[in-house]
Design a protein around this motif. Structure first.
Motif, PDB file in Angstrom:
ATOM      1  N   ALA A  98       0.811  -1.226   0.000  1.00 41.62           N
ATOM      2  CA  ALA A  98       0.000   0.000   0.000  1.00 41.62           C
ATOM      3  C   ALA A  98       0.842   1.272   0.000  1.00 41.62           C
ATOM      4  CB  ALA A  98      -0.941  -0.009   1.190  1.00 41.62           C
ATOM      5  N   GLU A  99       2.135   1.151  -0.356  1.00 46.92           N
ATOM      6  CA  GLU A  99       2.918   2.381  -0.405  1.00 46.92           C
ATOM      7  C   GLU A  99       2.504   3.207  -1.631  1.00 46.92           C
ATOM      8  OE1 GLU A  99       7.161   1.754  -0.409  1.00 46.92           O
ATOM      9  OE2 GLU A  99       7.443   3.839  -1.041  1.00 46.92           O
ATOM     10  N   ARG A 100       1.998   4.392  -1.389  1.00 45.39           N
ATOM     11  CA  ARG A 100       1.516   5.316  -2.434  1.00 45.39           C
ATOM     12  C   ARG A 100       0.359   4.750  -3.253  1.00 45.39           C
ATOM     13  NH1 ARG A 100       6.587   5.575  -4.818  1.00 45.39           N
ATOM     14  NH2 ARG A 100       5.648   6.006  -6.848  1.00 45.39           N
ATOM     15  N   ILE A 101      -0.267   3.650  -2.774  1.00 45.46           N
ATOM     16  CA  ILE A 101      -1.477   3.150  -3.448  1.00 45.46           C
ATOM     17  C   ILE A 101      -2.580   2.963  -2.406  1.00 45.46           C
ATOM     18  CG2 ILE A 101      -2.517   1.379  -4.902  1.00 45.46           C
ATOM     19  CD1 ILE A 101       0.174   0.571  -5.922  1.00 45.46           C
ATOM     20  N   ASP A 102      -3.731   3.589  -2.650  1.00 49.08           N
ATOM     21  CA  ASP A 102      -4.909   3.377  -1.797  1.00 49.08           C
ATOM     22  C   ASP A 102      -5.862   2.447  -2.533  1.00 49.08           C
ATOM     23  OD1 ASP A 102      -3.966   5.228   0.034  1.00 49.08           O
ATOM     24  OD2 ASP A 102      -4.996   6.899  -0.959  1.00 49.08           O
ATOM     25  N   TRP A 103      -6.150   1.304  -1.939  1.00 40.80           N
ATOM     26  CA  TRP A 103      -7.082   0.344  -2.546  1.00 40.80           C
ATOM     27  C   TRP A 103      -8.476   0.637  -1.987  1.00 40.80           C
ATOM     28  CZ3 TRP A 103      -4.461  -1.870  -6.281  1.00 40.80           C
ATOM     29  CH2 TRP A 103      -3.096  -2.092  -6.127  1.00 40.80           C
ATOM     30  N   LEU A 104      -9.430   0.833  -2.876  1.00 40.02           N
ATOM     31  CA  LEU A 104     -10.725   1.333  -2.425  1.00 40.02           C
ATOM     32  C   LEU A 104     -11.854   0.627  -3.173  1.00 40.02           C
ATOM     33  CD1 LEU A 104     -11.728   3.763  -0.686  1.00 40.02           C
ATOM     34  CD2 LEU A 104     -11.770   5.070  -2.811  1.00 40.02           C
ATOM     35  N   GLN A 105     -12.842   0.137  -2.423  1.00 39.10           N
ATOM     36  CA  GLN A 105     -13.971  -0.516  -3.085  1.00 39.10           C
ATOM     37  C   GLN A 105     -15.011   0.532  -3.469  1.00 39.10           C
ATOM     38  OE1 GLN A 105     -15.572  -3.813  -0.899  1.00 39.10           O
ATOM     39  NE2 GLN A 105     -16.610  -4.637  -2.687  1.00 39.10           N
ATOM     40  N   GLY A 106     -15.496   0.479  -4.712  1.00 38.03           N
ATOM     41  CA  GLY A 106     -16.491   1.461  -5.148  1.00 38.03           C
ATOM     42  C   GLY A 106     -16.910   1.185  -6.582  1.00 38.03           C
ATOM     43  N   ASP A 107     -17.885   1.960  -7.025  1.00 39.87           N
ATOM     44  CA  ASP A 107     -18.515   1.731  -8.328  1.00 39.87           C
ATOM     45  C   ASP A 107     -18.208   2.884  -9.278  1.00 39.87           C
ATOM     46  OD1 ASP A 107     -20.187   1.266 -10.469  1.00 39.87           O
ATOM     47  OD2 ASP A 107     -21.961   0.897  -9.250  1.00 39.87           O
ATOM     48  N   ALA A 108     -17.810   2.544 -10.488  1.00 37.60           N
ATOM     49  CA  ALA A 108     -17.485   3.552 -11.504  1.00 37.60           C
ATOM     50  C   ALA A 108     -18.651   4.483 -11.810  1.00 37.60           C
ATOM     51  CB  ALA A 108     -17.058   2.850 -12.795  1.00 37.60           C
ATOM     52  N   LEU A 109     -19.855   4.022 -11.549  1.00 33.47           N
ATOM     53  CA  LEU A 109     -21.030   4.848 -11.842  1.00 33.47           C
ATOM     54  C   LEU A 109     -21.267   5.907 -10.790  1.00 33.47           C
ATOM     55  CD1 LEU A 109     -23.686   2.304 -13.103  1.00 33.47           C
ATOM     56  CD2 LEU A 109     -22.954   4.394 -14.260  1.00 33.47           C
ATOM     57  N   HIS A 110     -20.534   5.804  -9.704  1.00 29.06           N
ATOM     58  CA  HIS A 110     -20.844   6.666  -8.564  1.00 29.06           C
ATOM     59  C   HIS A 110     -19.532   6.896  -7.812  1.00 29.06           C
ATOM     60  CE1 HIS A 110     -23.802   8.483  -6.103  1.00 29.06           C
ATOM     61  NE2 HIS A 110     -23.620   7.714  -5.070  1.00 29.06           N
ATOM     62  N   LEU A 111     -18.611   7.635  -8.433  1.00 27.87           N
ATOM     63  CA  LEU A 111     -17.260   7.728  -7.860  1.00 27.87           C
ATOM     64  C   LEU A 111     -17.272   8.549  -6.565  1.00 27.87           C
ATOM     65  CD1 LEU A 111     -15.164   8.306 -11.123  1.00 27.87           C
ATOM     66  CD2 LEU A 111     -15.397   6.205  -9.784  1.00 27.87           C
ATOM     67  N   PRO A 112     -16.656   8.023  -5.504  1.00 24.50           N
ATOM     68  CA  PRO A 112     -16.706   8.697  -4.198  1.00 24.50           C
ATOM     69  C   PRO A 112     -15.618   9.768  -4.057  1.00 24.50           C
ATOM     70  CG  PRO A 112     -15.602   6.586  -3.978  1.00 24.50           C
ATOM     71  CD  PRO A 112     -15.977   6.720  -5.434  1.00 24.50           C
ATOM     72  N   PHE A 113     -15.528  10.662  -5.041  1.00 22.94           N
ATOM     73  CA  PHE A 113     -14.481  11.686  -5.025  1.00 22.94           C
ATOM     74  C   PHE A 113     -15.076  13.041  -5.394  1.00 22.94           C
ATOM     75  CE2 PHE A 113     -12.590   7.730  -6.791  1.00 22.94           C
ATOM     76  CZ  PHE A 113     -11.871   7.353  -5.666  1.00 22.94           C
TER      77      PHE A 113
END
Ligand SMILES: C[S@@+](CC[C@H](N)C(=O)[O-])C[C@H]1O[C@@H](n2cnc3c(N)ncnc32)[C@H](O)[C@@H]1O
Length: 239
Positions: A98-113
């Motif tokens: 996880a160095e410099r990578i955040d693994w995140l569960q989510g849906d492309a239709l509804h990006l949590p950003f």
């Protein structure tokens, strides 16, 4: 336009997610076999196209993490790696940490950003899996800063040439067999050749990127036309 996914889009996303979750133990080996070992080079070209040096990058549909790792190696400041499948992300984290990578569960239709959160948004072999591609492209454009790059790498309709017809036959006939042999799950990967049916051609995908608000859209075909690498820039938003 609302980016809230419809019930049926949600259901289709869940079906796709469950299929990929079942394939996790075999996914990397199948990728190498089905692409004759070319997938690594295609991902490196996608990373080059995104120009990730010191950038904050979203890897959409990160799967087992190979594109994210290429971004990290290429000097991305931070990689956010989103996938709808939890088991895919578990495997990715096991492989790359996880160095410099955040693994995140989510849906492309509804990006949590937030809007304009990324310098680059990239996806490899994901677009044809999305139940509402136009809405997902709008989401990708929304989270790009003005001037940020969108990169989409995916299998595409081969050109209508003799060689293109051979490629198409190979994809339709070969993929299910290889996947069935490796994973023992022919039904899951029977989905794959079908996933090209009804998908936009490379030119049509360019038009969809423009409709999502991207500019300077272009694509190049790789490996004699079987794969397309699309790029576009996010335009400045009106105030
Ligand atoms: C063919 S794999 C590609 C994985 C990886 N990008 C690669 O280069 O190998 C497609 C990935 O997209 C993910 N995916 C499918 N639909 C998605 C969605 N709606 N939102 C986020 N990820 C999705 C799947 O779970 C799967 O991991």
């Amino acid at each position: 336009m609302s980016n809230r996914p419809s019930a049926s889009a949600n259901e289709r996303t869940q079906v796709v997610s469950q299929m990929f979750s079942r394939l996790v133990p075999h996914y990397d080996r199948m990728n190498r076999l089905m692409t004759a070992g070319r997938d690594g080079r295609w991902r490196r070209l996608a990373v080059e196209a995104a120009q990730p040096g010191d950038a904050r990058v979203l890897d959409l549909g990160a799967g087992t993490g190979d594109l994210s790792e290429e971004f990290r190696r290429a000097g991305a400041r931070q990689v956010v790696s989103l996938d709808v499948s939890g088991p895919m992300l578990v495997r990715a984290r096991e492989k790359y940490g996880a160095e410099r990578i955040d693994w995140l569960q989510g849906d492309a239709l509804h990006l949590p950003f937030a809007d304009e959160a990324f310098d680059a948004v990239a996806s490899a072999f994901v677009l044809r899996n999305l139940p509402d591609l136009a809405a997902s492209l709008e989401e990708m454009a929304r989270v790009l800063r003005p001037g940020g790059r969108l990169v989409g790498l995916d299998i595409t309709h081969p050109p209508d040439t003799p060689w293109g017809r051979i490629l198409r036959l190979g994809f339709e006939q070969g993929v299910t067999r290889i996947a069935g042999l490796v994973s023992g799950d022919r039904s899951a990967y029977r989905y794959l050749p079908n996933s090209l049916t009804g998908e936009p051609t490379a030119d049509a995908l360019s038009a969809m990127l423009e409709a999502a608000g991207l500019v300077e859209v272009s694509y190049r075909r790789l490996s004699m036309g079987a794969v397309a690498l699309h790029t576009g820039l996010a335009s400045s938003r009106s105030p």
